[in-house]
Design an enzyme around this catalytic site. Sequence first.
Site, PDB file in Angstrom:
ATOM      1  N   HIS A  74       0.863  -1.194   0.000  1.00 31.14           N
ATOM      2  CA  HIS A  74       0.000   0.000   0.000  1.00 31.14           C
ATOM      3  C   HIS A  74       0.888   1.228   0.000  1.00 31.14           C
ATOM      4  CE1 HIS A  74      -3.857   2.018   1.833  1.00 31.14           C
ATOM      5  NE2 HIS A  74      -3.162   2.876   1.106  1.00 31.14           N
ATOM      6  N   HIS A  81       1.332   4.849  -2.396  1.00 33.82           N
ATOM      7  CA  HIS A  81       0.980   5.726  -3.515  1.00 33.82           C
ATOM      8  C   HIS A  81       2.259   6.410  -3.983  1.00 33.82           C
ATOM      9  CE1 HIS A  81      -3.371   5.382  -2.650  1.00 33.82           C
ATOM     10  NE2 HIS A  81      -2.951   5.263  -1.390  1.00 33.82           N
ATOM     11  N   GLU A  91     -11.467   3.312   6.180  1.00 40.57           N
ATOM     12  CA  GLU A  91     -10.451   4.191   6.776  1.00 40.57           C
ATOM     13  C   GLU A  91     -11.224   5.296   7.491  1.00 40.57           C
ATOM     14  OE1 GLU A  91      -6.749   7.130   5.433  1.00 40.57           O
ATOM     15  OE2 GLU A  91      -8.171   6.444   3.939  1.00 40.57           O
ATOM     16  N   ASP A 125       1.557   7.142   2.073  1.00 46.97           N
ATOM     17  CA  ASP A 125       2.117   8.345   1.429  1.00 46.97           C
ATOM     18  C   ASP A 125       3.261   8.844   2.312  1.00 46.97           C
ATOM     19  OD1 ASP A 125      -0.036   9.068  -0.800  1.00 46.97           O
ATOM     20  OD2 ASP A 125      -1.129   8.515   1.023  1.00 46.97           O
TER      21      ASP A 125
END
Length: 334
Positions: A16, A18, A199, A278
């Site tokens: 996971h 980005h 989330e 991120d």
Amino acid sequence: MNQTTYIQQLPKVELHLHIEGSLEPEMMFALARRNKISLPFTSTEEVKSAYEFNDLQSFLDIYYQGANVLTHEIDFYDLTWAYLLRCQQDNVLHTEIFFDPQTHTERGIAFDTVINGIHKALEDGREKLGITSCIIMCFLRHLDEESAFLTLEQALPHKDKIIGVGLDSSELGHPPEKFARVFTKAHQEGFLAVAHAGEEGPVSNIYDSLELLKVHRIDHGVRCADDSSLVAQLAQSRMPLTVCPLSNTKLKVFAQMRDHNLVELLRQGLCVTINSDDPAYFGGYMTDNFLAIAQSHDVTNEELAQFTRNAIEASFISEEEKTQLMEKLNVFTG
């Protein structure tokens, strides 16, 4: 060895991430200069001080702003290569990265420019660093279904590079059902599927992602704890959750790291994994996320290794490749 050293040396797998979210402020300024793009910041310190978020949306606003500096294939290559060097530093053996084509095509950047830059860097990462990888293309859920279908069409010539589709961006107000038809088409085209759910959004988004989008993994999914029957279902099915601890606390999903339910979910038998989401915006890559959990929870080294075992199990690679990664992990854990 002490636990910090153990974590630093532990083989890791990231599911996971980005790639646009790995854009460090220093690179943002370098690319802005290279591409003659003005930024609303005057220094890297000013950028970093802007990285204080109240929720997901406040993060997304600055995230999309930062992505504006990415315009050429070499920009996407450099961004991805910088992330791979962090993987090497953190002993990440395999990574499955997300990219958001609509973030770029919406501002006139060709789909091919984006995917080719990312893919070339990952190929070099495999050859020069020994890091294997997969690419997952995400649809932006705040945009409409028509835009998602167009993006899927643009991806079809790149099936050799893209293994799956995902769903990210603002979860609130954009339920999975909005993209059910796009995901059906993606499955027909042979793509695997994942989706951000649970989330900020309700537990119903997790159910709907499983039932309507037919996903192979849930990204985040921490709100599953609101529903004991769902927790039992996820444990029984070994449906993977790609959890991002630093992201969850930075975006106030949990007030502080000791409130995070990741370790509890692991002990309930769920296939939970640790990821960085991120990292440029949330204060840490893979090792940082493992350390954050270990420093705020009474977790054993075997449990830390189990996060990697789960990630190998949940990855989109062949059984042969999974076996090779498990062997490397077993050599480390003894």
